[in-house]
Design an enzyme around this catalytic site. Structure first.
Site, PDB file in Angstrom:
ATOM      1  NE  ARG A 115      -3.584   0.331   2.099  1.00 12.16           N
ATOM      2  CZ  ARG A 115      -4.098  -0.546   2.979  1.00 12.16           C
ATOM      3  NH1 ARG A 115      -3.764  -0.481   4.239  1.00 12.16           N
ATOM      4  NH2 ARG A 115      -4.942  -1.456   2.573  1.00 12.16           N
ATOM      5  CE1 TYR A 116       0.555   4.145   4.511  1.00 13.28           C
ATOM      6  CE2 TYR A 116       0.794   1.872   5.216  1.00 13.28           C
ATOM      7  CZ  TYR A 116       0.188   3.095   5.345  1.00 13.28           C
ATOM      8  OH  TYR A 116      -0.783   3.294   6.298  1.00 13.28           O
ATOM      9  NE  ARG A 119       5.130   2.080   6.267  1.00 10.57           N
ATOM     10  CZ  ARG A 119       4.787   3.258   5.777  1.00 10.57           C
ATOM     11  NH1 ARG A 119       5.394   3.741   4.711  1.00 10.57           N
ATOM     12  NH2 ARG A 119       3.816   3.951   6.332  1.00 10.57           N
ATOM     13  CB  CYS A 128      -4.429 -15.926  15.908  1.00 10.81           C
ATOM     14  SG  CYS A 128      -4.242 -14.647  14.657  1.00 10.81           S
ATOM     15  CB  CYS A 132      -8.973 -10.069  18.428  1.00 10.74           C
ATOM     16  SG  CYS A 132      -7.232 -10.219  18.897  1.00 10.74           S
ATOM     17  CB  CYS A 135     -10.123 -10.495  13.726  1.00 12.84           C
ATOM     18  SG  CYS A 135      -8.818 -10.793  12.514  1.00 12.84           S
ATOM     19  NE  ARG A 137      -4.575  -8.186   7.617  1.00  9.54           N
ATOM     20  CZ  ARG A 137      -3.648  -7.761   8.472  1.00  9.54           C
ATOM     21  NH1 ARG A 137      -3.238  -8.534   9.444  1.00  9.54           N
ATOM     22  NH2 ARG A 137      -3.112  -6.567   8.333  1.00  9.54           N
ATOM     23  CG  ASP A 297      -9.888  -1.503  10.952  1.00  7.33           C
ATOM     24  OD1 ASP A 297      -9.604  -0.297  10.831  1.00  7.33           O
ATOM     25  OD2 ASP A 297      -9.031  -2.407  10.994  1.00  7.33           O
ATOM     26  CG  ASP A 334      -5.498   0.835   8.338  1.00  5.74           C
ATOM     27  OD1 ASP A 334      -5.345   1.384   7.224  1.00  5.74           O
ATOM     28  OD2 ASP A 334      -4.795  -0.113   8.724  1.00  5.74           O
ATOM     29  CE  LYS A 341      -1.059   0.769  10.448  1.00  4.88           C
ATOM     30  NZ  LYS A 341      -0.669   0.155   9.155  1.00  4.88           N
TER      31      LYS A 341
END
Ligand SMILES: *Cc1c(COP(=O)(O)O)cnc(C)c1O
Length: 376
Positions: A115-116, A119, A128, A132, A135, A137, A297, A334, A341
Site C-alpha cells: 500500500r505504501y 514498505r 492465531c 480477537c 479481528c 482480517r 475498523d 486505517d 493509517k
C-alpha cells in the site's frame, strides 16, 4: 482489580507447572467450543449463541493462560469481551465491510499488501493463538471458509520484494507469525535479510500477550540473529500486563529487540482514560513503547465494541502533556477503502499565519509562537 503478578491457575490447578509453561500444551488445550466454556464460566445468552456460531465464522480459540485472566464474576470483564464471541457478531450495519482496510485491492501476490511506497505487509499464516472478536482480517483468518481458504504464497511474495528495490521495510503478520516454528521463522527472516534493499524487518504478533510461553530463549535467539529486528505486540487492557508478559518482553528487550504496542480502542475495554493511562504506563514498565491506538475498523459484526472518534480524541487529549511523551501513542484510523493509517489528533493549532502560530497547550492555555521575518 488490576493484576500484575503470576496468573492463577484456577480451573487448571492440577496441571503441572511444566505443562502450563509449555506453549504447545497451551495451544493444544485452547477453548474452542461452547462445551469448553460451559462449566468454566457462566455465559449470557448472547455469548452462548455466539460461541455456537463461531464455528461457522471467525473461530473461537482462547489459551488457558489468557482465559484465566478473565474475572469470572464480571459479565462485562474487558478480557472476556475481547475473546468470547457474542451473537451480535452476526449483525451487519450498512457501513460495515469484510475487508475494511481495502487490503485485497492492494495485493499483488496472495498474502502480500503493498500500500505504501517503501514498505509491505507480508501475511504468512491465517492462524492465531487466540482470536480477537474484532479481528480486522476476520474474512480470512482461523480457517473459516468465507473468503475462500487463505494460502499465503511466501515464495512468490519474496520474489516480488526482490524485484522491488523501493521496498525497504517488511512487516510480517497474519494471522500470527510467531505460531511458526523457530526453524521456519529463522529461514524466512534469513531470506529477507539476504535482500539488500530490505533494511528493516518487523513482526506484528499478539502471541506475547495471548501465549507468552511461546517467547522461549530459543525463539529469542533466532530473532536476535536478524537485527535490526523490531516487534509490535497488541495489548488492550492493563489486566493483560501480567508477570508472564513482562518476563517475555524482558527477554525480547534484553536481546535488543525494540518493542512497540498496538491497541485497538474498544468500548467497555479501554475507552476510559484511567484504564488507558494505566495500560500505557504498564507498557512502559515492560520496556514496550506504545505505538498506535487504532480506531476500531468498520468490520462486520463489531458495532457492540466500537467507540466514537470523538471519544478517542478526548482520550488523546487526556494523555498528551498529562503523562510521559513516551506513553502517548499515535491515534489513527486505517482508512476504509485502502487509504492507510491516518492520524487523528486533538486540535492544538488555533491559528496559523505567515507571522505567527497560536497554540493551545494541554491545559487549554493559549500561547503564541512568532515566526518573525519570513525568508523570501
Ligand atoms: C500498518 C501497515 C503497514 C505499516 O505501517 P507503519 O505505519 O509503518 O507501521 C504497512 N502496510 C500495510 C498494508 C499496513 O496496514
Amino acid at each position: 482489580m488490576l493484576r500484575f503478578e503470576h496468573a492463577p491457575k484456577g480451573e487448571w490447578q492440577d496441571v503441572s507447572q511444566e505443562d502450563w509453561q509449555d506453549w504447545r500444551w497451551q495451544l493444544k488445550h485452547r477453548l474452542t467450543r461452547l462445551t469448553d466454556l460451559e462449566g468454566r464460566i457462566e455465559l449470557s445468552e448472547d455469548e452462548r449463541k455466539g460461541a455456537l456460531l463461531a464455528q461457522t465464522r471467525l473461530a473461537m480459540a482462547i489459551t488457558p493462560y489468557f482465559f484465566n485472566l478473565i474475572d469470572k464474576n464480571d459479565p462485562e470483564c474487558p478480557i472476556r469481551r475481547q475473546v468470547i464471541p457474542r451473537i451480535q457478531e452476526l449483525e451487519r450495519a450498512p457501513h460495515e465491510l469484510d475487508d475494511p482496510c481495502g487490503e485485497d485491492a492492494h495485493s499483488p501476490v496472495p498474502g502480500l499488501v503493498h500500500r505504501y511506497p517503501d514498505r509491505v505487509l507480508l501475511l504468512v499464516t491465517d492462524r492465531c493463538a487466540a482470536y480477537c472478536r474484532y479481528c480486522t482480517r476476520s474474512r480470512m483468518v482461523s480457517g473459516n471458509d468465507e473468503g475462500g481458504v487463505f494460502r499465503p504464497q511466501v515464495d512468490q511474495a519474496l520474489d516480488y520484494i526482490r524485484a522491488h528495490p523501493e521496498i525497504r521495510d517488511v512487516l510480517i503478520s497474519g494471522g500470527d507469525p510467531l505460531l511458526w516454528t523457530d526453524a521456519k521463522l529463522d529461514r524466512l527472516l534469513g531470506r529477507l535479510r539476504e535482500i539488500e534493499h530490505v533494511q528493516f524487518v518487523r513482526i506484528g504478533s499478539r502471541i506475547p500477550v495471548f501465549l507468552p510461553q511461546r517467547i522461549t530463549p530459543g525463539l529469542v535467539d533466532v530473532l536476535r540473529k536478524h537485527h535490526p529486528f523490531w516487534l509490535s505486540i497488541h495489548m488492550n487492557h492493563p489486566m493483560e500486563a501480567t508477570a508472564e508478559v513482562k518476563e517475555a518482553c524482558g527477554r525480547l528487550a534484553d536481546a535488543g529487540i525494540p518493542i512497540g504496542n498496538q491497541t485497538v480502542l474498544l468500548r467497555g475495554v479501554n475507552d476510559q482514560l484511567p484504564v488507558m493511562r494505566e495500560l500505557l504506563h504498564r507498557l512502559l514498565a515492560m520496556r514496550v513503547r506504545p505505538y498506535y491506538i487504532y480506531q476500531c475498523d468498520p468490520i462486520r459484526g463489531t458495532a457492540h465494541l466500537k467507540t466514537t472518534v470523538q471519544a478517542g480524541i478526548e482520550l488523546m487529549q487526556g494523555l498528551r502533556g498529562h503523562t510521559s511523551g513516551y506513553a502517548v501513542p499515535n491515534y489513527v484510523i486505517d482508512a476504509p477503502g485502502g487509504g492507510g493509517k491516518i492520524p487523528i489528533n486533538p486540535q492544538y493549532v488555533e491559528e496559523l499565519t505567515e507571522e505567527r502560530v497560536v497554540l493551545r497547550n494541554y491545559e487549554g492555555r493559549i500561547f503564541t509562537y512568532e515566526q518573525g521575518q519570513a525568508v523570501t
